[in-house]
Design a protein around this motif. Structure first.
Motif, mmCIF file in Angstrom:
data_model
loop_
_atom_site.group_PDB
_atom_site.id
_atom_site.type_symbol
_atom_site.label_atom_id
_atom_site.label_comp_id
_atom_site.label_asym_id
_atom_site.label_seq_id
_atom_site.Cartn_x
_atom_site.Cartn_y
_atom_site.Cartn_z
ATOM 1 N N LYS A 92 -32.531 -5.795 28.870
ATOM 2 C CA LYS A 92 -33.565 -6.823 29.012
ATOM 3 C C LYS A 92 -33.037 -8.098 29.659
ATOM 4 O O LYS A 92 -33.737 -8.752 30.438
ATOM 5 N N HIS A 93 -31.801 -8.471 29.357
ATOM 6 C CA HIS A 93 -31.251 -9.732 29.851
ATOM 7 C C HIS A 93 -30.257 -9.522 30.998
ATOM 8 O O HIS A 93 -29.330 -10.318 31.182
ATOM 9 N N PHE A 94 -30.456 -8.469 31.766
ATOM 10 C CA PHE A 94 -29.579 -8.205 32.909
ATOM 11 C C PHE A 94 -29.726 -9.320 33.945
ATOM 12 O O PHE A 94 -30.840 -9.807 34.192
ATOM 13 N N LYS A 104 -23.214 -5.710 32.368
ATOM 14 C CA LYS A 104 -23.692 -4.948 31.211
ATOM 15 C C LYS A 104 -25.138 -5.323 30.880
ATOM 16 O O LYS A 104 -25.555 -6.473 31.107
ATOM 17 N N THR A 105 -25.871 -4.454 30.276
ATOM 18 C CA THR A 105 -25.693 -3.012 30.179
ATOM 19 C C THR A 105 -26.558 -2.400 31.276
ATOM 20 O O THR A 105 -27.759 -2.659 31.310
ATOM 21 N N HIS A 120 -20.999 -0.962 30.651
ATOM 22 C CA HIS A 120 -21.484 -0.889 29.277
ATOM 23 C C HIS A 120 -20.335 -1.142 28.319
ATOM 24 O O HIS A 120 -19.157 -1.110 28.700
ATOM 25 N N LEU A 121 -20.670 -1.385 27.070
ATOM 26 C CA LEU A 121 -19.664 -1.535 26.028
ATOM 27 C C LEU A 121 -19.203 -0.157 25.590
ATOM 28 O O LEU A 121 -20.027 0.708 25.288
ATOM 29 N N PRO A 122 -17.887 0.078 25.529
ATOM 30 C CA PRO A 122 -17.395 1.399 25.143
ATOM 31 C C PRO A 122 -17.600 1.730 23.683
ATOM 32 O O PRO A 122 -17.487 2.866 23.277
ATOM 33 N N SER A 123 -17.872 0.730 22.856
ATOM 34 C CA SER A 123 -18.093 0.970 21.429
ATOM 35 C C SER A 123 -19.039 -0.081 20.901
ATOM 36 O O SER A 123 -19.466 -0.985 21.618
#
Length: 291
Positions: A92-94, A104-105, A120-123
């Motif tokens: 949403k906040h890209f 991200k993301t 993206h975040l890996p975890s």
């Protein structure tokens, strides 16, 4: 014309969100198409436009398409050249001025080289740094191409299509697919993007690729996996007996148990005969050749 376009937009469940578009993008009154009007003179003046709602998770395979074309007349060489666009899914906040897959993301298909790009975040850890990856994937994107993007649930697989042909698996999301919005990044003068969204019936959406085909394929795969499973007779018998017992079907349970016992006896007898035949075939012959 403007009023008709807005009325049509109200009837749809998804449309482009003008409030999130940067100055480098002009969204048309139909709320389905957008053009790049920026200068495209540095890496961070991309114009990203996204939908007002996330890709629907209520569909078997959420899917959308984008027709990408040059608005001006072009010669043969320009028509064959790649266009600087990215298509995919964003949070949403890209950022409004970065290509999809570079912040991200986001998960994107890049037009200039046909690569997939993701960030993206890996975890789930808040301390983790975003991971950016890119890989060769498909053909470059040219003027006139229709690029589709969809999600295969519940496996969380992102796939892309080009001109009605499935290009295959692009990403497998590490977390939920919720909160991802259809989007396009434009970074070339006079490039226009026209979205196609799925309504109640994908076959009526005018798609170049029909996601119903993947639904049918997925159902066939699931059926094949089920058919390939070995069913243990003893486990089935216990399951049925437990159900009949829990529901209070005493007489049915008694009859079923007696018949199952007879069937088990017949099966054991048949298995014994088969073992005897196998043993006879494997036994050494008493005949000996003359010395």
């Amino acid at each position: 014309e403007k009023e008709a376009a807005l009325k049509d937009a109200d009837a749809r469940s998804m449309f482009l969100d003008p409030s999130t578009a940067p100055m480098s993008v002009r969204i048309r009154w139909d709320l389905l198409s957008a053009s790049y009007v920026g200068l495209a003179n540095h890496a961070h003046d991309v114009g990203v436009v996204r939908c007002d709602t996330a890709l629907h998770s209520g569909q078997s395979i959420p899917y959308f398409e984008v027709l990408l074309e040059l608005e001006e007349d072009v010669d043969h060489a320009q028509a064959l050249a790649p266009i600087d666009v990215s298509v995919g899914l964003v949070s949403k906040h890209f950022p409004q001025n970065w290509h999809i897959g570079t912040a991200k993301t986001s998960y994107g298909y890049r037009g200039v080289d046909g690569c997939t790009v993701s960030c993206h975040l890996p975890s789930a850890s808040a301390d983790s740094a975003p991971t950016t990856t890119e890989a060769p994937f498909g053909s470059i994107i040219r003027s006139g191409d229709v690029i589709g993007c969809g999600l295969r649930l519940p496996s969380r697989e992102v796939f892309f299509t080009r001109n009605g042909e499935n290009q295959g698996l692009a990403f497998r999301l590490e977390s939920s697919a919720e909160g991802l919005f259809p989007a396009v990044g434009l970074h070339q003068r006079h490039v226009k993007a026209t979205f196609r969204f799925c309504g109640s019936s994908p076959r009526d959406a005018g798609f170049a690729f029909c996601p119903d085909e993947l639904v049918e394929e997925q159902q066939r795969d699931e059926r094949a996996q089920i058919d390939a499973q070995h069913i243990n007779r003893a486990h089935v018998k216990l399951l049925v007996q437990e159900y009949l017992r829990s529901q209070g079907y005493a007489e049915t349970l008694k009859t079923f148990s007696e018949e199952a016992k007879e069937l088990d006896g017949d099966a054991d007898e048949a298995a014994g005969l088969e073992c005897e035949r196998t043993a006879e075939k494997a036994a050494p012959s008493s005949y000996s050749s003359p010395g």
